[in-house]
Enzyme design. Structure first.
Site, mmCIF file in Angstrom:
data_model
loop_
_atom_site.group_PDB
_atom_site.id
_atom_site.type_symbol
_atom_site.label_atom_id
_atom_site.label_comp_id
_atom_site.label_asym_id
_atom_site.label_seq_id
_atom_site.Cartn_x
_atom_site.Cartn_y
_atom_site.Cartn_z
ATOM 1 N N GLN A 33 14.718 -8.994 -3.415
ATOM 2 C CA GLN A 33 13.508 -9.530 -3.162
ATOM 3 C C GLN A 33 12.946 -10.159 -4.486
ATOM 4 O O GLN A 33 12.435 -11.369 -4.350
ATOM 5 C CB GLN A 33 12.435 -8.513 -2.860
ATOM 6 C CG GLN A 33 11.089 -8.898 -2.661
ATOM 7 C CD GLN A 33 10.138 -7.897 -2.040
ATOM 8 O OE1 GLN A 33 10.255 -7.496 -0.890
ATOM 9 N NE2 GLN A 33 9.425 -7.110 -3.094
ATOM 10 N N LEU A 36 0.528 3.506 -2.112
ATOM 11 C CA LEU A 36 0.543 3.306 -3.431
ATOM 12 C C LEU A 36 1.316 4.633 -4.193
ATOM 13 O O LEU A 36 0.856 5.778 -3.797
ATOM 14 C CB LEU A 36 -0.513 3.010 -4.487
ATOM 15 C CG LEU A 36 -1.325 1.729 -3.946
ATOM 16 C CD1 LEU A 36 -2.331 1.338 -4.726
ATOM 17 C CD2 LEU A 36 -0.260 0.533 -3.792
ATOM 18 N N GLN A 60 7.505 -9.580 7.784
ATOM 19 C CA GLN A 60 8.902 -9.333 7.058
ATOM 20 C C GLN A 60 9.443 -7.930 7.655
ATOM 21 O O GLN A 60 10.406 -7.390 7.120
ATOM 22 C CB GLN A 60 8.703 -8.969 5.425
ATOM 23 C CG GLN A 60 7.613 -7.638 5.266
ATOM 24 C CD GLN A 60 7.395 -7.562 3.910
ATOM 25 O OE1 GLN A 60 6.581 -8.483 3.211
ATOM 26 N NE2 GLN A 60 7.880 -6.752 2.817
ATOM 27 N N GLY A 79 0.814 -1.117 -0.032
ATOM 28 C CA GLY A 79 0.064 -0.023 -0.248
ATOM 29 C C GLY A 79 0.830 1.267 -0.095
ATOM 30 O O GLY A 79 1.960 1.100 -0.140
ATOM 31 N N HIS A 121 4.246 1.583 -7.950
ATOM 32 C CA HIS A 121 3.337 0.525 -8.049
ATOM 33 C C HIS A 121 2.349 0.872 -8.912
ATOM 34 O O HIS A 121 2.121 -0.296 -9.748
ATOM 35 C CB HIS A 121 2.301 0.675 -6.620
ATOM 36 C CG HIS A 121 3.193 0.740 -5.243
ATOM 37 N ND1 HIS A 121 3.385 1.655 -4.509
ATOM 38 C CD2 HIS A 121 3.815 -0.385 -4.951
ATOM 39 C CE1 HIS A 121 4.030 1.266 -3.355
ATOM 40 N NE2 HIS A 121 4.163 -0.038 -3.360
ATOM 41 N N SER A 142 9.368 5.313 -3.265
ATOM 42 C CA SER A 142 9.119 4.424 -2.249
ATOM 43 C C SER A 142 8.164 4.914 -1.226
ATOM 44 O O SER A 142 7.992 6.246 -0.859
ATOM 45 C CB SER A 142 10.647 4.169 -1.360
ATOM 46 O OG SER A 142 10.390 3.440 -0.382
ATOM 47 N N SER A 143 7.419 4.127 -0.694
ATOM 48 C CA SER A 143 6.182 4.420 0.392
ATOM 49 C C SER A 143 7.043 5.208 1.356
ATOM 50 O O SER A 143 6.502 5.949 2.268
ATOM 51 C CB SER A 143 5.721 3.330 0.811
ATOM 52 O OG SER A 143 5.051 2.531 -0.288
ATOM 53 N N ASP A 154 13.664 -3.388 -5.639
ATOM 54 C CA ASP A 154 13.886 -4.375 -4.554
ATOM 55 C C ASP A 154 14.479 -5.566 -5.226
ATOM 56 O O ASP A 154 13.842 -6.622 -5.404
ATOM 57 C CB ASP A 154 12.574 -4.764 -3.659
ATOM 58 C CG ASP A 154 11.965 -3.601 -2.934
ATOM 59 O OD1 ASP A 154 12.439 -3.072 -2.101
ATOM 60 O OD2 ASP A 154 11.072 -3.047 -3.669
HETATM 61 P P1 AMP Z 1 5.984 -2.275 -1.541
HETATM 62 O O1 AMP Z 1 4.595 -1.822 -1.494
HETATM 63 O O2 AMP Z 1 7.015 -1.467 -1.264
HETATM 64 O O3 AMP Z 1 6.254 -3.703 -0.885
HETATM 65 O O4 AMP Z 1 6.377 -2.660 -3.039
HETATM 66 C C1 AMP Z 1 5.503 -3.586 -3.906
HETATM 67 C C2 AMP Z 1 6.067 -3.858 -5.336
HETATM 68 O O5 AMP Z 1 6.491 -2.490 -5.908
HETATM 69 C C3 AMP Z 1 7.424 -4.423 -5.303
HETATM 70 O O6 AMP Z 1 7.480 -5.530 -6.109
HETATM 71 C C4 AMP Z 1 8.153 -3.312 -5.264
HETATM 72 O O7 AMP Z 1 9.829 -3.718 -5.750
HETATM 73 C C5 AMP Z 1 7.877 -2.358 -6.263
HETATM 74 N N1 AMP Z 1 8.062 -1.198 -6.264
HETATM 75 C C6 AMP Z 1 8.388 -0.141 -5.177
HETATM 76 N N2 AMP Z 1 8.737 0.922 -5.340
HETATM 77 C C7 AMP Z 1 9.080 0.864 -6.778
HETATM 78 C C8 AMP Z 1 9.745 1.734 -7.897
HETATM 79 N N3 AMP Z 1 10.152 3.144 -7.568
HETATM 80 N N4 AMP Z 1 9.837 1.471 -9.072
HETATM 81 C C9 AMP Z 1 9.036 0.109 -9.408
HETATM 82 N N5 AMP Z 1 8.594 -0.686 -8.572
HETATM 83 C C10 AMP Z 1 8.580 -0.342 -7.353
#
Ligand code: AMP
Length: 283
Positions: free
Chosen positions: A154, A33, A61, A31, A37, A186-187, A151
């Protein structure tokens, strides 16, 4: 967009799509977002018929002392953004749905989880990630799983799990979306004060400096790392790690004579940020 919280509702909706022979792309998120995302959702719609987005701030996690409680949560805003990105199904399970009482199983990928993030955050972090992703895959049975290059470790760990467990899903890793100055979205960027936001660009500056050294013909890992560190210094940011690794094995690399992952993590103020780039040597 259909918004569901229970596994039963999710499965009922997805069964209908399957009957119509529609393919499904799953975008798992925690979330808060942002455009990173949304780029994954756009890709899901491009390569599959149906985009399923999950939002679950996965407690397992987060390590002790990490930001599980403080992690930004805004379901209403997320729902609007997901709908605007043409999400078909938004799945927001409760912790009880994901981890019912008596839950006792952990999926653990050896080796790849040990360096970089594994070293900083401990083994439990990736165990939490792989276990929840495996659950979301079994809940959704998607054709494609979309994850971000942001990530990188990951995505590599999840790719290994998919292979090792003969899961039939295809992993699609999508490029990192950045702010205009290069900071990876990034969130957690929402935690940054305006001074910290100016410092946070240090990670990208390091990656960029390394990239231009390598495109200029430098293959000596120590020299490339020194260049990257020097680029961070003016911002007063010291990395937790700044590492050259093989993008498949995550083993340390000292000569950049093939595509090499440069991964960085740093704490800015009290916010932990990560980023990476793939360095391509001059041919
Ligand atoms: P998260 O909500 O941070 O767990 O991220 C969910 C998905 O979004 C994961 O697969 C992340 O690698 C991807 N994600 C997060 N930040 C970015 C970004 N800046 N660009 C592309 N994908 C992202």
């Amino acid at each position: 967009m259909k918004s569901v919280t229970s596994l039963m509702e999710l499965r009922t909706i997805l069964e209908r799509y399957r009957r119509d022979q529609l393919t499904v792309g799953l975008v798992p998120t925690m979330g808060a977002l942002h455009d990173g995302h949304l780029s994954l959702i756009a890709k899901a719609k491009e390569i599959a018929d149906i985009a399923v987005v999950s939002i679950f701030v996965n407690p397992t996690q987060f390590g002790a002392g990490e930001d599980f409680q403080a992690y930004p949560r805004d379901t209403q805003r997320d729902s609007q953004l997901a709908a605007g990105a043409n999400t078909d199904v938004l799945f927001i399970p409760t912790a009880q749905e994901v981890y019912p009482s008596g839950f006792a199983t952990t999926i653990s990928v050896a080796g790849l989880t040990e360096p970089l993030e594994g070293q900083q955050r401990g083994a439990a972090h990736f165990n939490g990630v792989t276990t929840v992703v495996a659950k979301l895959l079994n809940m959704t049975s998607p054709d494609v799983l979309l994850m971000g290059q942001k990530d990188a470790q990951q995505a590599i760990v999840v790719g290994r799990m998919i292979k090792d467990l003969d899961l039939t899903v295809r992993l699609e890793v999508c490029p990192t979306v950045r702010e205009l100055d290069g900071l990876a979205l990034s969130s957690r960027n929402t935690y940054l004060t305006s001074d910290e936001r100016s410092q946070a660009v240090a990670l990208y500056k390091a990656l960029q400096a390394a990239q231009s050294a390598v495109s200029g013909g430098e293959i000596d890992g120590v020299k490339v790392l020194t260049t990257a560190l020097t680029a961070m210094e003016p911002f007063g940011v010291v990395p937790e790690y700044l590492s050259l690794v093989c993008p498949q094995t995550l083993n340390a690399v000292s000569v950049i004579d093939r595509p090499t992952l440069l991964a960085v993590a740093a704490v800015v103020g009290s916010t932990r940020l990560i980023d990476n780039v793939t360095l391509i040597p001059r041919s």
